[in-house]
Design a protein around this motif. Structure first.
Motif, PDB file in Angstrom:
ATOM      1  N   THR A 151       0.782  -1.244  -0.125  1.00  0.00           N
ATOM      2  CA  THR A 151       0.221  -0.180  -0.238  1.00  0.00           C
ATOM      3  C   THR A 151       0.921   1.216  -0.057  1.00  0.00           C
ATOM      4  O   THR A 151       1.633   1.446   0.949  1.00  0.00           O
ATOM      5  CB  THR A 151      -0.899   0.261   1.363  1.00  0.00           C
ATOM      6  N   LEU A 152       0.765   2.017  -0.937  1.00  0.00           N
ATOM      7  CA  LEU A 152       1.715   3.143  -1.190  1.00  0.00           C
ATOM      8  C   LEU A 152       0.879   4.351  -1.165  1.00  0.00           C
ATOM      9  O   LEU A 152      -0.268   4.533  -2.108  1.00  0.00           O
ATOM     10  CB  LEU A 152       2.500   3.059  -2.447  1.00  0.00           C
ATOM     11  N   PRO A 153       1.144   5.634  -0.745  1.00  0.00           N
ATOM     12  CA  PRO A 153       0.589   6.990  -0.958  1.00  0.00           C
ATOM     13  C   PRO A 153       0.577   7.425  -2.247  1.00  0.00           C
ATOM     14  O   PRO A 153       1.618   7.198  -2.934  1.00  0.00           O
ATOM     15  CB  PRO A 153       1.413   7.693   0.211  1.00  0.00           C
ATOM     16  N   VAL A 172      -3.581  12.502  -2.082  1.00  0.00           N
ATOM     17  CA  VAL A 172      -4.968  12.290  -2.401  1.00  0.00           C
ATOM     18  C   VAL A 172      -5.418  10.736  -2.529  1.00  0.00           C
ATOM     19  O   VAL A 172      -6.598  10.763  -2.835  1.00  0.00           O
ATOM     20  CB  VAL A 172      -4.889  12.787  -4.050  1.00  0.00           C
ATOM     21  N   GLY A 173      -4.598   9.861  -1.921  1.00  0.00           N
ATOM     22  CA  GLY A 173      -5.112   8.710  -1.641  1.00  0.00           C
ATOM     23  C   GLY A 173      -3.883   7.827  -1.431  1.00  0.00           C
ATOM     24  O   GLY A 173      -2.787   8.017  -1.362  1.00  0.00           O
ATOM     25  N   GLU A 175      -7.222   4.333  -4.596  1.00  0.00           N
ATOM     26  CA  GLU A 175      -8.340   4.835  -3.598  1.00  0.00           C
ATOM     27  C   GLU A 175      -8.030   6.368  -3.211  1.00  0.00           C
ATOM     28  O   GLU A 175      -7.256   6.592  -2.563  1.00  0.00           O
ATOM     29  CB  GLU A 175      -8.392   4.109  -2.371  1.00  0.00           C
ATOM     30  N   TYR A 176      -9.057   7.043  -3.752  1.00  0.00           N
ATOM     31  CA  TYR A 176      -8.861   8.488  -3.608  1.00  0.00           C
ATOM     32  C   TYR A 176      -9.481   9.042  -2.430  1.00  0.00           C
ATOM     33  O   TYR A 176     -10.669   8.387  -2.311  1.00  0.00           O
ATOM     34  CB  TYR A 176      -9.214   9.235  -4.830  1.00  0.00           C
TER      35      TYR A 176
END
Length: 348
Positions: free
Chosen positions: A105-107, A119-120, A137-138
């Motif tokens: 999971t990366l920003p 922004v997600g 996922e925004y």
């Protein structure tokens, strides 16, 4: 009743009570034995898991595979999504399961002026023999907010027999920008009415105080091979929207897939390095494989090696008044304001 009958009755009741106590003891002994057996099995399974998982984790870390999966996800996302970047500076976040499924999971952020606005996040997974799957996922502010806009493909690149007629389309972004006061910076996306070499687009943009974040690259879509596409007709003007690849800022990794150098913008000075990054990234993705557009990318790479790179738009950022000026450029159209923040700007 005779005395002997009482004695016999008392003896039977006593024997019955002894049998019940014995049965209860036997039941509890059995339960404890089963419980200890289950505990021993669970401890054995856990020990096997630890003895298996620890070497897997050590190899995943020290071989560079953890960083490689994060790099793989970031490269796939940034080369085919407009206006966003993946946080590549954080420590590798990828995890591996006992079944060798990789997950991370990366920003995800937009560069708006001098701000890196989160922004997600992108969530990605790849099973041992499967293909990469991911979702972005925004963090939406508005109901039905559109977070990404496709670029419009100019008809001259696939050699279509239609042409644009300047001035016929109303740009909604123009009304948005003129109502934004000074003191703000924006991220702005636009398309070109004809294909250009990257350096040609830079010659136009050099007149403005904006920086270039991305450029969509034409790689043979429609002309050489079919892709998912949308045809839009507005006031008699055709617009083709197709999945595309992005020319992004220069980035380099070491032999263990750790980030070495990364630019946040594409500059005329380092445009050649950005083009080299583009070809290297595409070749690297194809070599690694295991993602849905692999076969399509092979066709794209073959086309680009034969015909070279032409772009048909850009995502830029800068002061709102400078972005507003871009709308007057004859070869620019299909503008979208994709981010706005308070002033933070030091120029290109």
């Amino acid at each position: 009743m005779k005395k002997d009958d009482h004695v016999l009755k008392d003896w039977k009741e006593s024997e019955k009570n002894i049998d019940q106590r014995t049965a209860r003891k036997f039941v509890w002994r059995t339960r404890l034995a089963i419980g200890f057996t289950v505990i021993r099995i669970l401890l054995g399974v856990f020990l096997i898991y630890v003895l298996y998982q620890i070497p897997v984790e050590i190899y995943f870390e020290h071989s560079g595979k953890r960083a490689e999966f994060d790099r793989f996800v970031a490269t796939v996302v940034e080369t085919r999504h407009a206006g966003i970047e993946v946080d590549k500076l954080s420590h590798p976040r990828a995890e591996i399961s006992p079944l060798l499924t990789q997950e991370t999971t990366l920003p995800v952020y937009r560069q708006v002026g001098g701000w890196d606005v989160v922004v997600g996040e992108v969530k990605a997974k790849k099973r041992l023999l499967g293909k990469l799957s991911y979702t972005i996922e925004y963090n939406k502010k508005y109901i039905h907010e559109q977070m990404e806009y496709p670029y419009a493909l100019p008809p001259d690149l696939p050699e279509l027999t239609v042409s644009y007629q300047p001035g016929e389309l109303v740009e909604p972004a123009e009304a948005q920008l003129e109502k934004i006061p000074d003191g703000f910076v924006v991220q702005l996306q636009f398309s070109l009415k004809k294909g250009m070499k990257p350096e040609e687009l830079f010659q136009i943009l050099n007149k403005y105080d904006v920086t270039v974040l991305q450029m969509p690259v034409y790689a043979g879509e429609i002309k050489e091979f079919e892709t998912d596409r949308t045809t839009i007709i507005e006031d008699g003007v055709y617009t083709y929207e197709v999945p595309t690849l992005m020319l992004r800022p220069f980035v380099e990794y070491d032999e263990k897939n750790r980030l070495s150098i990364a630019d946040h913008i594409i500059t005329a000075e380092y445009l050649e390095e950005s083009v080299e990054t583009f070809y290297r990234d595409l070749s690297w993705l194809i070599e690694k494989g295991g993602y849905s557009e692999q076969e399509l990318d092979e066709k794209r790479l073959a086309y680009l090696r034969k015909h070279g790179i032409k772009v048909f738009g850009a995502t830029v950022t800068g002061p709102v008044r400078e972005a507003e000026k871009l709308i007057q450029e004859e070869q620019f159209h299909k503008f979208h304001v994709t981010g706005i923040e308070v002033w933070n700007w030091y120029g290109p």
